[in-house]
Scaffold this motif. Structure first.
Motif, mmCIF file in Angstrom:
data_model
loop_
_atom_site.group_PDB
_atom_site.id
_atom_site.type_symbol
_atom_site.label_atom_id
_atom_site.label_comp_id
_atom_site.label_asym_id
_atom_site.label_seq_id
_atom_site.Cartn_x
_atom_site.Cartn_y
_atom_site.Cartn_z
ATOM 1 N N PHE A 74 48.935 44.447 38.584
ATOM 2 C CA PHE A 74 47.845 44.100 39.500
ATOM 3 C C PHE A 74 47.298 45.372 40.136
ATOM 4 O O PHE A 74 48.060 46.289 40.469
ATOM 5 C CB PHE A 74 48.322 43.179 40.623
ATOM 6 N N GLU A 75 45.989 45.384 40.323
ATOM 7 C CA GLU A 75 45.341 46.448 41.087
ATOM 8 C C GLU A 75 44.785 45.821 42.358
ATOM 9 O O GLU A 75 43.944 44.921 42.297
ATOM 10 C CB GLU A 75 44.225 47.082 40.261
ATOM 11 N N LEU A 76 45.257 46.278 43.507
ATOM 12 C CA LEU A 76 44.814 45.717 44.787
ATOM 13 C C LEU A 76 43.809 46.648 45.440
ATOM 14 O O LEU A 76 44.129 47.801 45.756
ATOM 15 C CB LEU A 76 46.005 45.510 45.724
ATOM 16 N N ASN A 77 42.588 46.130 45.625
ATOM 17 C CA ASN A 77 41.545 46.875 46.317
ATOM 18 C C ASN A 77 41.208 46.182 47.626
ATOM 19 O O ASN A 77 41.756 45.128 47.954
ATOM 20 C CB ASN A 77 40.306 46.998 45.422
ATOM 21 N N PHE A 78 40.280 46.752 48.362
ATOM 22 C CA PHE A 78 39.934 46.200 49.680
ATOM 23 C C PHE A 78 39.332 44.801 49.556
ATOM 24 O O PHE A 78 39.665 43.896 50.318
ATOM 25 C CB PHE A 78 38.953 47.132 50.390
ATOM 26 N N ASP A 79 38.441 44.601 48.572
ATOM 27 C CA ASP A 79 37.726 43.325 48.447
ATOM 28 C C ASP A 79 38.185 42.459 47.284
ATOM 29 O O ASP A 79 37.818 41.283 47.213
ATOM 30 C CB ASP A 79 36.212 43.572 48.291
ATOM 31 N N ASP A 80 38.924 43.004 46.358
ATOM 32 C CA ASP A 80 39.280 42.204 45.185
ATOM 33 C C ASP A 80 40.677 42.500 44.666
ATOM 34 O O ASP A 80 41.327 43.468 45.070
ATOM 35 C CB ASP A 80 38.240 42.406 44.064
ATOM 36 N N ILE A 81 41.132 41.602 43.797
ATOM 37 C CA ILE A 81 42.403 41.760 43.085
ATOM 38 C C ILE A 81 42.078 41.778 41.599
ATOM 39 O O ILE A 81 41.395 40.882 41.096
ATOM 40 C CB ILE A 81 43.369 40.611 43.403
ATOM 41 N N SER A 120 31.590 36.044 41.408
ATOM 42 C CA SER A 120 30.260 35.552 41.750
ATOM 43 C C SER A 120 30.340 34.512 42.864
ATOM 44 O O SER A 120 31.198 33.612 42.847
ATOM 45 C CB SER A 120 29.587 34.936 40.519
ATOM 46 N N GLU A 121 29.444 34.627 43.852
ATOM 47 C CA GLU A 121 29.404 33.673 44.967
ATOM 48 C C GLU A 121 28.865 32.318 44.532
ATOM 49 O O GLU A 121 28.993 31.334 45.248
ATOM 50 C CB GLU A 121 28.553 34.235 46.105
ATOM 51 N N GLU A 122 28.249 32.238 43.360
ATOM 52 C CA GLU A 122 27.665 30.985 42.849
ATOM 53 C C GLU A 122 28.591 30.307 41.848
ATOM 54 O O GLU A 122 28.160 29.445 41.075
ATOM 55 C CB GLU A 122 26.307 31.281 42.199
ATOM 56 N N ILE A 166 40.799 40.893 34.372
ATOM 57 C CA ILE A 166 40.247 39.737 35.090
ATOM 58 C C ILE A 166 40.064 40.134 36.553
ATOM 59 O O ILE A 166 41.011 40.580 37.204
ATOM 60 C CB ILE A 166 41.162 38.503 34.995
ATOM 61 N N TYR A 167 38.823 39.952 37.064
ATOM 62 C CA TYR A 167 38.493 40.308 38.448
ATOM 63 C C TYR A 167 38.492 39.056 39.328
ATOM 64 O O TYR A 167 37.853 38.053 39.004
ATOM 65 C CB TYR A 167 37.118 40.974 38.515
ATOM 66 N N PHE A 168 39.194 39.147 40.463
ATOM 67 C CA PHE A 168 39.207 38.071 41.454
ATOM 68 C C PHE A 168 38.725 38.634 42.792
ATOM 69 O O PHE A 168 39.121 39.734 43.183
ATOM 70 C CB PHE A 168 40.615 37.507 41.656
ATOM 71 N N SER A 169 37.909 37.848 43.495
ATOM 72 C CA SER A 169 37.499 38.241 44.840
ATOM 73 C C SER A 169 38.497 37.678 45.848
ATOM 74 O O SER A 169 38.975 36.548 45.704
ATOM 75 C CB SER A 169 36.101 37.709 45.145
ATOM 76 N N LYS A 170 38.802 38.439 46.887
ATOM 77 C CA LYS A 170 39.744 37.966 47.906
ATOM 78 C C LYS A 170 39.151 36.873 48.799
ATOM 79 O O LYS A 170 39.878 36.216 49.540
ATOM 80 C CB LYS A 170 40.192 39.140 48.790
ATOM 81 N N LYS A 171 37.842 36.678 48.709
ATOM 82 C CA LYS A 171 37.188 35.720 49.598
ATOM 83 C C LYS A 171 37.540 34.280 49.256
ATOM 84 O O LYS A 171 37.632 33.432 50.131
ATOM 85 C CB LYS A 171 35.674 35.916 49.537
ATOM 86 N N ASN A 172 37.694 33.985 47.966
ATOM 87 C CA ASN A 172 37.900 32.582 47.569
ATOM 88 C C ASN A 172 38.788 32.508 46.337
ATOM 89 O O ASN A 172 38.375 32.019 45.283
ATOM 90 C CB ASN A 172 36.547 31.911 47.311
ATOM 91 N N ILE A 173 40.008 32.966 46.456
ATOM 92 C CA ILE A 173 40.929 33.035 45.321
ATOM 93 C C ILE A 173 41.215 31.649 44.750
ATOM 94 O O ILE A 173 41.213 31.445 43.530
ATOM 95 C CB ILE A 173 42.243 33.724 45.730
ATOM 96 N N GLU A 174 41.474 30.669 45.604
ATOM 97 C CA GLU A 174 41.852 29.339 45.127
ATOM 98 C C GLU A 174 40.772 28.747 44.229
ATOM 99 O O GLU A 174 41.073 28.191 43.164
ATOM 100 C CB GLU A 174 42.115 28.412 46.316
#
Length: 261
Positions: A201-208, A253-255, A218-226
């Motif tokens: 895993f690579e942990l950044n400020f805004d994403d995992i 993506s927020e959409e 595979i990019y995941f945003s920390k805002k809405n992981i579930e």
């Protein structure tokens, strides 16, 4: 001078003389001194009687039992059992043995100590992205507690990389909060369920970022992981995206759109 005025002056002089009496002539002073002497003597007796010198130390719940027992014996060599109450030993132990999370002691009179130890459970190896030599072991509560290297236990531990300067951190230190730990476990579950082998895993400020063994990302945003994990699970189950047939999946993506190629 009238007899009445002479009597008053004499009475005042008498009272003044009484206030000047030495302390050692007071009865309560000697009673208090004698009581303190008896009390201190009794306490000293407990501390110096051979029967209260520590004869046996039992340790439960620690793998490195020999090293720990040697440490304790060096501290408690010929010491009185009451010494434990007045020592700062627990803090010394936690500094000397970083893989110990908690320690408690009980006493079996007159000269036995039972020590129970709760060890940290290592789950991850956290390394700096630019240096594999700068690595630390993290326990299941998100605390970095011991320096290591990328080769030590890397097959058993989850590998996490970060841009942070880990060498500047003072151990032990909280590295991941409960929310981030939960997010990491959610991603791990979906990857294991779909047999997507994780490299690290690579942990950044805004994403995992999940780096897979086949080189895909595979990019995941920390805002809405579930929600992102649910979306990934759906497209994998419906075989919209098949394992091994992609290089990049971007779920940030927020959409709720999934970008992959």
């Amino acid at each position: 001078m009238s007899s009445r005025r002479y009597y008053k002056n004499r009475k005042k002089h008498y009272r003044y003389y009484q206030r000047k009496n030495p302390l050692y002539k007071k009865k309560w002073f000697w009673k208090l001194t004698f009581g303190l002497f008896i009390f201190c003597g009794t306490i000293s007796l407990f501390f110096y009687l051979p029967i209260f010198q520590i004869q046996e130390i039992k340790i439960e719940g620690y793998k490195s039992n020999k090293d720990f027992l040697t440490f304790y014996k060096s501290v408690f060599n010929n010491q009185n059992i009451f010494f434990y109450f007045f020592s700062n030993l627990n803090n010394q132990v936690l500094k000397s043995f970083p893989d110990i999370k908690n320690i408690s002691a009980s006493f079996v009179f007159p000269n036995e100590i039972n020590i129970k130890i709760q060890e940290r459970r290592p789950i991850s190896l956290v390394c700096n992205q630019n240096s594999d030599a700068s690595c630390f072991i993290m326990d299941n509560s998100g605390i970095l507690y011991k320096k290591s290297n990328s080769q030590e236990g890397s097959k058993e531990l989850l590998l996490i990389k970060t841009k942070l300067d880990l060498n500047s951190l003072k151990l032990p230190i909280k590295f991941l909060d409960e929310s981030t730990l939960k997010d990491v476990n959610l991603i791990l579950d979906i990857l294991e369920k779909n047999k997507l082998g994780l490299s690290y895993f690579e942990l950044n400020f805004d994403d995992i970022v999940a780096h897979l063994r086949d080189g895909s990302i595979i990019y995941f945003s920390k805002k809405n992981i579930e929600n992102e994990v649910l979306n990934l699970s759906f497209v994998l189950e419906k075989e919209v995206i098949k394992p091994g047939n992609f290089k990049v999946i971007d779920l940030r993506s927020e959409e709720d759109r999934i970008i992959f190629y």
